[in-house]
Scaffold this active site. Structure first.
Site, short mmCIF file in Angstrom:
data_model
loop_
_atom_site.label_atom_id
_atom_site.label_comp_id
_atom_site.label_asym_id
_atom_site.label_seq_id
_atom_site.Cartn_x
_atom_site.Cartn_y
_atom_site.Cartn_z
N ALA A 62 -8.03 -0.72 -0.90
CA ALA A 62 -8.72 0.68 -1.11
C ALA A 62 -9.69 0.94 -1.52
O ALA A 62 -10.50 0.03 -1.80
CB ALA A 62 -7.49 1.99 -1.42
N GLY A 101 -4.48 -3.01 -1.29
CA GLY A 101 -3.97 -2.41 0.41
C GLY A 101 -4.06 -3.12 1.30
O GLY A 101 -3.65 -3.46 2.54
N GLU A 104 -1.26 -4.45 1.50
CA GLU A 104 0.15 -4.12 2.24
C GLU A 104 0.42 -3.65 3.54
O GLU A 104 1.41 -3.80 4.47
CB GLU A 104 -0.16 -2.53 1.16
N GLU A 124 -4.17 -4.06 -8.50
CA GLU A 124 -3.87 -2.48 -8.85
C GLU A 124 -3.99 -2.14 -10.04
O GLU A 124 -4.38 -1.17 -10.21
CB GLU A 124 -2.83 -1.39 -7.88
#
Ligand code: 3H9
Length: 658
Positions: A62, A101, A104, A124
């Site tokens: 992200a 992300g 993901e 993360e």
């Protein structure tokens, strides 16, 4: 530049993301992918979809710069559900670093193929977070609980071949194959098969659950105060009592809470500070001088560590020592460092042998002639270093950079001892130099932007975090450390004991207390320094002689079994020593000090306030360019807990809680 492009070719749809530098899932990417999926839904001819990225990497996570602003739809979890719900298979074509992300998103696709050099992971926790777009829910459903816990809670990426072993990816391409072409071929193959069940609709494969209590206790011990790794394990655990949809909602809630919390803010601060600290206005637009060959004078602990770092970064390295015996020892030191890298799996035996062949030793300074950068790492004595500089300056090209690894001497004086001082710089490595990430790049008064830019580029090639500093006694790190060590010694004379100070520090998050650390480093070097400085010391300044008394008794620290603490065996933990306690109490009495109690919180407040005051002075004097630079140094060189963001970051927040 269009961030997301969609192309239709032979019944395939290719979605390409182009969002440099790391293809982060910024708002433009999320909405671009959503729009592309909507267009594909309108095209019934499409039999499979490829999701790939332009540039050096697939999505690496992200966009953390968006974390300080309100979230804007579409959110990443919704993009991933949209991918998962496509009626035809989606193939993720992975390369570079598939992180957070990004992984993901890949897990929302039905298949994953990767270039062999790809690395995949969930970093993360390093930002005080847990995956927030289904990572904790989809990963165990694909690779089982045990591997999912390891991937998510320790934050370290894995190689493509481990990912294939674990079932995280479906296929590895040949290294010389065009990834997009390989994805097209793969897509054609799977387009004829039924679309696999999305991960969020599957059950977790293995029913055997770990012993959660002991796992959480172990994770907490390793995390040393950081909360995200523990919450990551708890979130994976909690889904066993939840449906997949509930588990996704629970994960999201934990993620959002962590994102707003102090630890994640601190960790994001230091992440960005590390990337910005070496960006100086003076070096903007300056092209660094290319460097192929490094000279190192001195093959002791530091010299050999620096030589190892240079070899590992691919430089031809020339080591100079005073005689053949010292040179042989220097080579032995480098070989033993490389053996360590071999054992840790960082290099292969073949690479080890190749690197050793790039180490050229000599006892004659003339051998340094081809070096574009020479680093001296000899004894900490200005006159000795001046004579080394003189010898180096005689043999190297007049444009070659000459650097000193001194940790506190006046580099300006060194620079002015040779003819063209504008090519002199300080490169203060931390021991072991081939492992420690921090490198203070000390800008002398006369160093020109070319020298500075070249030194910073060299540091980056070594994989170091380079922090530019000005010249002063101890630069940034040792100066702050020496200020707070003094305060700790005052506290010892005033009533605290070494074990209390060390316990307060480790409870705060330092890996080791100040006194155990001094014992580990050895007490005799600073004793000799104090003896040298005795004649010039300000007689009105408070002086704590306890360290001298210890050395006078032969207590040089861990290696002698006795120092500030007692060590029964080479590996045993530091034990408080009644003899040291007596010595301290006698000294307080001799000075007429009435000893008093210190609480852990007072100890930490004192240490922190001292670091911040010295940090302010360093900033005002221009030794550090920014407060962030001080945080980067204290975290990467002095064990300051990363999840607290550094002393200067803490100053901008609420007062310390211990
Ligand atoms: C996440 O994904 C949460 C999700 O689970 C849930 C969401 C709902 N954002 O390191 P470099 C910039 S959390 C914004 O020097 P390298 C960096 O500032 C995220 N910017 O390159 C620099 O800018 P500049 C999980 C970022 O080749 C430039 O990129 N992902 C971000 O040595 C180059 O960076 C991570 O934690 C970011 N996330 O290493 C991955 N990352 O050019 C974090 C980097 O202006 N990133 N930038 O100086 C990394 O580990 C490394 O950057 C990477 C590249 C390995 C990717």
């Amino acid at each position: 530049m269009t961030t997301v492009t969609l192309e239709f070719a032979d019944n395939l749809a290719i979605i390409d993301i182009n969002n440099p530098p790391i293809n982060a899932t910024s708002h433009a990417v999320r909405s671009g992918v959503m729009d592309a999926l909507a267009s594909i839904r309108q095209n019934p001819a499409v039999t499979a979809i490829i999701l790939c990225c332009t540039g050096t990497t697939f999505i690496a996570g992200a966009d953390i710069s968006e974390f300080n602003q309100p979230a804007r739809a579409p959110l990443l979890p919704d993009v991933i559900i949209a991918l998962e719900d496509m009626p035809v298979p989606v193939i993720a074509a992975l390369h570079g670093t598939v992180l957070g992300g990004g992984l993901e998103v890949a897990l929302g696709c039905h298949y994953r193929i990767a270039h062999p050099a790809t690395r995949l992971g969930f970093p993360e926790v390093n930002l005080g977070l847990i995956p927030g777009a289904g990572g904790t829910v989809r990963t165990p459903r694909l690779i089982g609980v045990e591997n999912a816990i390891s991937l998510i809670s320790n934050g370290k990426p894995i190689t493509a071949s481990i990912a294939l072993d674990w079932g995280l990816i479906d296929h590895i391409t040949k290294s010389d194959t065009n990834l997009q072409q390989a994805a097209i071929e793969y897509a054609r193959k799977v387009a004829t098969q039924p679309c696999p069940t999305p991960l969020a609709k599957r059950n977790i494969p293995d029913t055997k659950q770990p012993d959660w209590d002991s796992l959480i206790a172990k994770t907490a011990q390793k995390a040393r105060g950081a909360t995200a790794p523990i919450i990551a394990v708890e979130t994976i655990r909690d889904q066993f009592a939840l449906s997949a949809d509930q588990a996704l909602a629970n994960e999201r809630q934990q993620f959002v809470t962590l994102r707003e919390g102090e630890q994640s803010q601190a960790l994001r601060h230091i992440f960005m500070a590390e990337r910005n600290v070496a960006k100086l206005p003076t070096t903007q637009g300056v092209t660094p001088t290319p460097i192929k060959t490094i000279g190192i004078v001195g093959g002791g602990l530091m010299g050999a560590g620096i030589a190892t770092a240079c070899l590992l970064a691919g430089y031809q390295t020339i080591m100079i020592e005073r005689d053949e015996a010292a040179l042989a020892k220097g080579r032995e030191n480098v070989a033993s460092h490389l053996q360590g890298s071999l054992k840790r799996g960082i290099i292969s035996q073949e690479r080890n042998d190749q690197l050793l062949s790039q180490l050229h030793g000599n006892t004659d300074y003339a051998a340094l002639a081809p070096a574009e950068l020479v680093i001296e790492a000899v004894f900490e004595d200005l006159e000795v270093k001046k004579s080394v500089f003189d010898a180096v300056a005689r043999v190297v090209d007049s444009t070659a950079i000459i650097a000193s690894n001194t940790s506190y001497l006046d580099i300006n004086a060194l620079a002015h001892s040779i003819s063209n001082p504008e090519r002199v710089i300080g490169l203060h490595f931390f021991s072991p130099a081939h492992i420690m990430k921090l490198l203070e790049v000390v800008c002398t008064d006369g160093a020109n932007p070319q020298t500075l830019a070249t030194a910073l580029a060299f540091a980056r090639k070594l994989g170091k975090i380079a922090v530019p500093t000005g010249v002063c006694d101890g630069f940034i790190g040792n100066r702050i450390m020496s200020a707070y060590r003094k305060q700790c010694e005052y506290m010892i004379e005033d009533g605290a004991y070494p074990e209390q100070i060390d316990a307060a520090m480790t409870d705060f998050g330092f890996p080791m207390g100040l006194f155990a650390m001094q014992d580990m480093a050895g007490l005799e070097i600073s004793w000799k320094t104090r003896q040298r400085q005795a004649a010039t010391r300000d007689p009105n300044e408070r002086y704590v002689a306890l360290g001298d008394y210890l050395c006078e008794q032969g207590r040089f620290g861990r290696k002698t079994g006795l120092g500030w603490f007692r060590y029964d065996t080479a590996k045993s933990a530091p034990q408080p020593d009644p003899d040291v306690k007596r010595l301290i109490e006698q000294e307080s009495a001799r000075k007429g000090i009435k000893r008093r109690d210190f609480s852990p919180s007072e100890i930490i407040q004192t240490i922190l306030a001292t670091m911040q005051q010295e940090g302010d002075k360093i900033l005002n004097e221009g030794v550090a360019h920014t407060a962030d630079a001080i945080d980067v140094v204290m975290i990467n060189g002095y064990g300051f807990p990363r999840w607290r963001g550094g002393p200067m970051f803490m100053k901008t927040k609420s007062p310390v809680s211990s």
